[in-house]
Design a protein around this motif. Structure first.
Motif, PDB file in Angstrom:
ATOM      1  N   ASN A 121     -17.521  -4.859  19.599  1.00  0.00           N
ATOM      2  CA  ASN A 121     -16.971  -3.785  18.732  1.00  0.00           C
ATOM      3  C   ASN A 121     -17.299  -4.014  17.328  1.00  0.00           C
ATOM      4  N   PRO A 122     -17.470  -3.067  16.600  1.00  0.00           N
ATOM      5  CA  PRO A 122     -17.782  -3.172  15.023  1.00  0.00           C
ATOM      6  C   PRO A 122     -16.374  -3.685  14.267  1.00  0.00           C
ATOM      7  N   ILE A 123     -16.473  -4.104  13.019  1.00  0.00           N
ATOM      8  CA  ILE A 123     -15.434  -4.338  12.267  1.00  0.00           C
ATOM      9  C   ILE A 123     -14.971  -3.232  11.638  1.00  0.00           C
ATOM     10  N   PRO A 124     -13.841  -2.769  11.869  1.00  0.00           N
ATOM     11  CA  PRO A 124     -12.931  -1.433  11.444  1.00  0.00           C
ATOM     12  C   PRO A 124     -13.125  -1.446   9.973  1.00  0.00           C
ATOM     13  N   GLN A 125     -12.995  -0.288   9.259  1.00  0.00           N
ATOM     14  CA  GLN A 125     -13.200   0.017   7.803  1.00  0.00           C
ATOM     15  C   GLN A 125     -11.839   0.907   7.434  1.00  0.00           C
ATOM     16  N   ILE A 126     -11.095   0.617   6.403  1.00  0.00           N
ATOM     17  CA  ILE A 126     -10.146   1.475   6.014  1.00  0.00           C
ATOM     18  C   ILE A 126     -10.522   1.783   4.764  1.00  0.00           C
ATOM     19  N   THR A 127     -10.561   3.136   4.490  1.00  0.00           N
ATOM     20  CA  THR A 127     -10.792   3.784   3.004  1.00  0.00           C
ATOM     21  C   THR A 127      -9.422   4.416   2.598  1.00  0.00           C
ATOM     22  N   THR A 128      -8.621   5.207   3.281  1.00  0.00           N
ATOM     23  CA  THR A 128      -7.549   5.672   2.810  1.00  0.00           C
ATOM     24  C   THR A 128      -6.452   5.789   4.057  1.00  0.00           C
ATOM     25  N   ALA A 129      -4.839   5.655   3.553  1.00  0.00           N
ATOM     26  CA  ALA A 129      -4.001   5.656   4.499  1.00  0.00           C
ATOM     27  C   ALA A 129      -3.072   6.721   3.909  1.00  0.00           C
ATOM     28  N   THR A 130      -2.437   7.576   4.622  1.00  0.00           N
ATOM     29  CA  THR A 130      -1.371   8.836   4.099  1.00  0.00           C
ATOM     30  C   THR A 130      -0.495   8.562   4.954  1.00  0.00           C
ATOM     31  N   PRO A 131       0.862   8.662   4.251  1.00  0.00           N
ATOM     32  CA  PRO A 131       0.982   8.413   2.975  1.00  0.00           C
ATOM     33  C   PRO A 131       1.180   6.914   2.748  1.00  0.00           C
ATOM     34  N   THR A 132       0.749   6.533   1.474  1.00  0.00           N
ATOM     35  CA  THR A 132       0.872   5.052   1.053  1.00  0.00           C
ATOM     36  C   THR A 132       2.498   4.742   0.325  1.00  0.00           C
ATOM     37  N   THR A 133       3.103   5.565   0.123  1.00  0.00           N
ATOM     38  CA  THR A 133       4.733   5.393   0.128  1.00  0.00           C
ATOM     39  C   THR A 133       5.579   5.933   1.095  1.00  0.00           C
ATOM     40  N   ILE A 134       6.185   4.970   1.699  1.00  0.00           N
ATOM     41  CA  ILE A 134       6.769   4.955   2.990  1.00  0.00           C
ATOM     42  C   ILE A 134       8.211   5.040   2.894  1.00  0.00           C
ATOM     43  N   GLN A 135       8.952   5.939   3.312  1.00  0.00           N
ATOM     44  CA  GLN A 135      10.691   5.679   3.203  1.00  0.00           C
ATOM     45  C   GLN A 135      11.155   4.977   4.232  1.00  0.00           C
ATOM     46  N   VAL A 136      12.137   4.125   4.166  1.00  0.00           N
ATOM     47  CA  VAL A 136      12.812   3.524   5.143  1.00  0.00           C
ATOM     48  C   VAL A 136      13.346   4.366   6.326  1.00  0.00           C
ATOM     49  N   GLY A 137      13.043   3.929   7.476  1.00  0.00           N
ATOM     50  CA  GLY A 137      13.133   5.139   8.790  1.00  0.00           C
ATOM     51  C   GLY A 137      11.816   5.337   9.285  1.00  0.00           C
ATOM     52  N   SER A 138      11.835   6.229  10.179  1.00  0.00           N
ATOM     53  CA  SER A 138      10.788   6.774  11.041  1.00  0.00           C
ATOM     54  C   SER A 138       9.653   7.307  10.207  1.00  0.00           C
ATOM     55  N   PHE A 139       8.514   7.274  10.417  1.00  0.00           N
ATOM     56  CA  PHE A 139       7.278   7.927   9.606  1.00  0.00           C
ATOM     57  C   PHE A 139       6.092   8.025  10.481  1.00  0.00           C
ATOM     58  N   ASN A 140       5.260   8.982   9.853  1.00  0.00           N
ATOM     59  CA  ASN A 140       3.895   9.179  10.526  1.00  0.00           C
ATOM     60  C   ASN A 140       2.997   8.537   9.674  1.00  0.00           C
ATOM     61  N   LEU A 141       1.792   8.121  10.119  1.00  0.00           N
ATOM     62  CA  LEU A 141       0.558   7.597   9.224  1.00  0.00           C
ATOM     63  C   LEU A 141      -0.422   8.190   9.830  1.00  0.00           C
ATOM     64  N   ALA A 142      -1.493   8.128   8.881  1.00  0.00           N
ATOM     65  CA  ALA A 142      -2.653   8.770   9.145  1.00  0.00           C
ATOM     66  C   ALA A 142      -3.637   7.844   8.389  1.00  0.00           C
ATOM     67  N   VAL A 143      -4.610   7.181   9.022  1.00  0.00           N
ATOM     68  CA  VAL A 143      -5.826   6.058   8.391  1.00  0.00           C
ATOM     69  C   VAL A 143      -7.090   6.673   8.736  1.00  0.00           C
ATOM     70  N   ASN A 144      -7.773   6.832   7.473  1.00  0.00           N
ATOM     71  CA  ASN A 144      -8.950   7.368   7.529  1.00  0.00           C
ATOM     72  C   ASN A 144     -10.130   6.113   7.301  1.00  0.00           C
ATOM     73  N   GLY A 145     -11.317   6.125   7.689  1.00  0.00           N
ATOM     74  CA  GLY A 145     -12.093   4.932   7.438  1.00  0.00           C
ATOM     75  C   GLY A 145     -13.407   5.057   8.385  1.00  0.00           C
ATOM     76  N   ALA A 146     -13.813   4.137   9.125  1.00  0.00           N
ATOM     77  CA  ALA A 146     -15.087   4.021   9.926  1.00  0.00           C
ATOM     78  C   ALA A 146     -14.964   2.900  11.018  1.00  0.00           C
ATOM     79  N   HIS A 147     -15.567   3.096  12.004  1.00  0.00           N
ATOM     80  CA  HIS A 147     -15.784   2.148  13.204  1.00  0.00           C
ATOM     81  C   HIS A 147     -14.529   1.944  14.074  1.00  0.00           C
TER      82      HIS A 147
END
Length: 860
Positions: A121-147
């Motif tokens: 498998n290729p080396i994964p790359q991250i360009t952005t993550a949303t959100p970058t400020t996360i409150q204590v507690g449950s959260f949803n995260l989206a990560v964009n990048g490549a591979h």
């Protein structure tokens, strides 16, 4: 005999076998003679990696056909391999993840070899993550990048999150942040086996926001347009003091409301927002908690105007047109011309303020240039005269005007907005500058150069690209021709138009792209045939012209111009072929530049030069070629003064170009454009016709549509934003910046039908376009060019009697050449318009418009 031969053969075979055995004493197990060997024999590659393979027979490279898993050239799932043996792995490995690279000798299909490749498998790359400020507690995260491979997981610190793969470039996950994680935490992506591997980390902030607050200082401020103010922010309730700044809710601000840096330095807009929003909000948002921010209320005021120059600073007795230069002038500003002519500028409210003053002088030289001569000179050196400019030139003289024009700053083209599409705004700005700009000579030169160094909208429609190209012509038009050559060559607009951009270093047996190389010599600098210093062709003994360059020269120049690509987009890295982008000059990718030795126009170009060094080398060879001064000098004469200059006139201008000096003008360096232009405009042949006794019927030129339209606007004091001209020019076969080919709207050599006279502009003059020209005059006089481009006929209306109206028009539009029959015919037409005694305002207006229509139609 046969038995004897066999015996001998057997002996030699034994002897050879013995010798062969001797060579292997103490050795290993060499490749059997005649067996094909592929190198490397095995390898491990990650997704999208490349690996070159070689195939040798007895240690010598041979031609082979490459395959992947038995498929010639490979495929998308198992990877592809080029004819040269360069294998490219697929982004994600197949199952099973071992593939075979095969080589089959082209000349002997019995010889073949394989290599075994393991794919991970290729080396994964991250360009952005949303959100970058996360409150204590449950959260949803989206990560964009490549591979991102199937089974890839997002890690929140050391904890794997429940992850869903949306695509190879996006993952989503859910998780829970604890109070113990407050602070900075790393987000990574891990691809699974085969070859499990993690990406680099991207930092996020875990916050507990209950006590966070932000205070901005100062809390209020009053700032003039264009000025700066530093703001600071204090964050309480968190150790993270980081904030992001915004203006009216826009991160970093905007051109309309002002910009603010990450450090809190605010720069007010150069002009107040429209509508006139004079109060805006500066906000600092906590990096620890995006829901917490502090604000400051800012009141904007107009700037204090700065007055730096008056043109002209000497004015003749009578009407005048004054150009005031400086900075921070806003709409509604007034020029104050009082007492013994101190000049100031006052900006209106809000925050009305007055500049410092400069003095202007009223002069009368005693020697007054005839009006006809002044009009002719302005026709040649600008986009058209006005009555006030004629008066000033009469009083102050041609040298004063030239010196003033050489010193006037260049008009600009605003940087297009990211949302702008096409060239409409650039075309409109060209006409706005041509109608209103004080740098008339510079603009006229830039327009002339635009018709030599052609770039067309049909291929280059990016507004930033065309803006930078036109700004280069404007800035260099009164500089040095070498600067024109280099700066225009490196504009991405020209690179895209004539294919110099991404012009690759040729492989063995191949040729570099020759398009720009050919046109650079043929159209922009030297011409097809060798020239004498007077612009006439050099002939061989049979009377045939001698070519300037050969196909070998074109090929050599094409190689010299390899390796250039589009500018690198902000935030990106230089590639061999950068993506199409026009925000700067082209840049070199050195390994794609052909740095071999070359011969151009009989001169050696040394090997081993960088792309930029070699560009300078070949441009210098062309720049110093004897054809350049007469070839360019003659075309500039044709565009400014006359379509049929004598060889002697061309030679005098070519000499000024070559020496860089004409009388007191010029730097003394070859290619000096001020010396060249002065030589063109002040030559006796250019000034022939200033007096009716020296008129030559073969002098002059047909006004091309662009110049004709702008000259009408300038003659009648148009109030214009540049709109309304482009479409009408298109109706006359001159749609500005949209030439159909590199040869411009019309060629420099074009015989007027049924004559022996050259008339370039007549190439687009026919029944349809001549009617369109007259229709433009009719629309201009009896309607309007556009809602934002309107003419002022008051000078003609107030001239007095019909005789005086016609005389005013004769002087300005025909430089006094109106014949008696023409004058009488116009007066008869005007006389047919019923007038009261004394004439009413309406009658005078109708008479003036009729006169303007009839005279202006004759000037088209």
């Amino acid at each position: 005999m046969k038995r004897h031969c066999k015996a001998v053969t057997g002996v030699w075979a034994l002897l050879l076998a013995g010798c062969s055995g001797l060579t292997n004493v103490g050795g290993g197990n060499p490749t059997p003679s005649g067996q094909l060997l592929v190198t490397p024999a095995n390898a491990t590659l990650r997704g999208a990696d490349t690996q070159p393979f070689t195939a040798k027979l007895n240690g010598t490279a041979v031609a082979v056909t490459w395959s992947v898993n038995g498929v010639a050239g490979g495929n998308a799932s198992a990877g592809t391999i080029s004819a040269a043996g360069l294998y490219t792995a697929p982004e994600f490995p197949p199952s099973p993840n071992t593939i075979t690279i095969g080589a089959l000798e082209t000349s002997d299909s019995t010889k073949k070899a394989n290599s075994s490749i393991t794919l991970d498998n290729p080396i994964p790359q991250i360009t952005t993550a949303t959100p970058t400020t996360i409150q204590v507690g449950s959260f949803n995260l989206a990560v964009n990048g490549a591979h991102f491979a199937n089974g890839a997981a997002i890690y929140f610190g050391t904890a794997a999150l429940v992850t869903s793969r949306v695509s190879s470039t996006q993952l989503t996950a859910t998780g829970t942040a604890t109070a113990g994680q407050v602070g900075t935490i790393s987000i990574t992506v891990k691809n699974p086996d085969p070859g499990t591997i993690s990406s680099a980390g991207l930092n996020a902030q875990v916050v507990n926001s209950t006590a966070i607050s932000v205070q901005v200082s100062p809390t209020t401020a009053t700032i003039r347009a264009g000025n700066q103010q530093s703001f600071s922010a204090t964050v309480t309730g968190s150790t993270n003091q980081g904030v992001t700044w915004s203006v009216n809710g826009v991160a970093g601000g905007s051109a309309a409301t002002g910009m603010i840096t990450p450090q809190g330095l605010y720069t007010a807009p150069a002009t107040l927002p429209n509508p006139n929003t004079i109060t805006i909000t500066i906000a600092a948002t906590s990096a620890a908690d995006a829901t917490k921010q502090g604000t400051s209320a800012v009141t904007l005021q107009n700037p204090i105007p700065v007055l730096t120059g008056i043109n002209p600073n000497s004015m003749g007795v009578g009407g005048f047109l004054l150009t005031v230069t400086g900075s921070k002038f806003v709409n509604g500003a007034t020029v104050n011309f009082v007492g013994s002519v101190p000049v100031t500028v006052t900006n209106p409210n809000p925050g009305g303020a007055t500049s410092g003053l400069l003095m202007a002088q009223i002069v009368n030289n005693g020697t007054v240039i005839p009006a006809a001569a002044a009009v002719r000179f302005l026709e040649q050196s600008s986009f058209g005269p006005s009555a006030e400019q004629v008066n000033q030139l009469q009083q102050t003289g041609i040298d004063t005007l030239l010196q003033s024009q050489f010193a006037t700053s260049a008009s600009t083209y605003p940087v297009p907005a990211a949302t702008d599409m096409g060239l409409s705004k650039v075309q409109q700005q060209f006409f706005s500058n041509a109608v209103n700009g004080p740098d008339q000579l510079r603009q006229r030169l830039a327009f002339s150069l635009n018709e030599i160094w052609v770039v067309g909208e049909n291929k280059v429609s990016d507004p930033t690209g065309y803006t930078n190209y036109m700004q280069a012509l404007t800035n260099d038009g009164l500089g040095n021709y070498y600067s024109v050559m280099k700066d225009v060559t490196l504009t991405p607009a020209m690179g895209h138009w004539l294919d110099m951009v991404n012009n690759d270093k040729p492989g063995t047996g191949q040729h570099a792209n020759e398009n720009y190389a050919r046109e650079l010599m043929q159209l922009f600098t030297l011409g097809l045939n060798q020239l004498n210093p007077d612009g006439t062709a050099v002939l061989d003994t049979s009377g045939n012209p001698l070519p300037t360059y050969t196909q070998d020269d074109v090929m050599a120049l094409g190689r010299a111009l390899t390796g250039w690509t589009y500018p690198t987009q902000p935030g990106q890295t230089l590639q061999k072929h950068n993506p199409e982008y026009y925000g700067g000059a082209m840049v070199p990718f050195e390994s794609n530049h052909d740095a071999g030795a070359k011969t151009l126009l009989g001169q050696s170009v040394a090997a081993g030069q960088s792309a930029e060094q070699e560009l300078d080398s070949v441009l210098t060879i062309i720049f110093n070629h004897p054809n350049l001064p007469p070839f360019i000098g003659k075309q500039l004469i044709e565009k400014l003064v006359t379509s049929n200059p004598s060889p002697a006139y061309v030679q005098r201008v070519a000499q000024a170009f070559a020496s860089g000096k004409f009388n007191s003008y010029g730097s003394g360096k070859r290619g000096d454009m001020q010396a060249t232009v002065a030589a063109i405009l002040l030559d006796a042949e250019a000034r022939r016709g200033d007096s009716p006794t020296t008129t030559d019927p073969n002098d002059g030129k047909l006004r091309e549509p662009v110049i004709m339209m702008v000259s009408i606007a300038r003659a009648f004091h148009a109030t214009s934003d540049g709109s309304g001209f482009e479409s009408r020019g298109a109706n006359m076969s001159e749609d500005i910046f949209n030439s159909g080919s590199v040869f411009n709207f019309f060629p420099p050599d074009n015989l007027i039908p049924q004559t022996t006279l050259n008339g370039p502009e007549f190439a687009i003059f026919n029944t349809n376009t001549s009617l369109a020209r007259v229709n433009f005059i009719n629309t201009s006089v009896y309607g309007q060019i556009s809602g934002n481009t309107m003419l002022d006929f008051s000078a003609v209306i107030n001239a007095g009697t019909p005789d005086q109206m016609v005389a005013w028009l004769n002087n300005l539009l025909l430089h006094g050449t109106m014949s008696d029959p023409m004058k009488q015919g116009i007066l008869t037409a005007i006389g047919a318009i019923t007038t009261a005694t004394p004439p009413s305002t309406s009658d005078l207006t109708n008479q003036a418009k009729a006169a303007i229509y009839l005279v202006a139609s004759e000037t088209t």
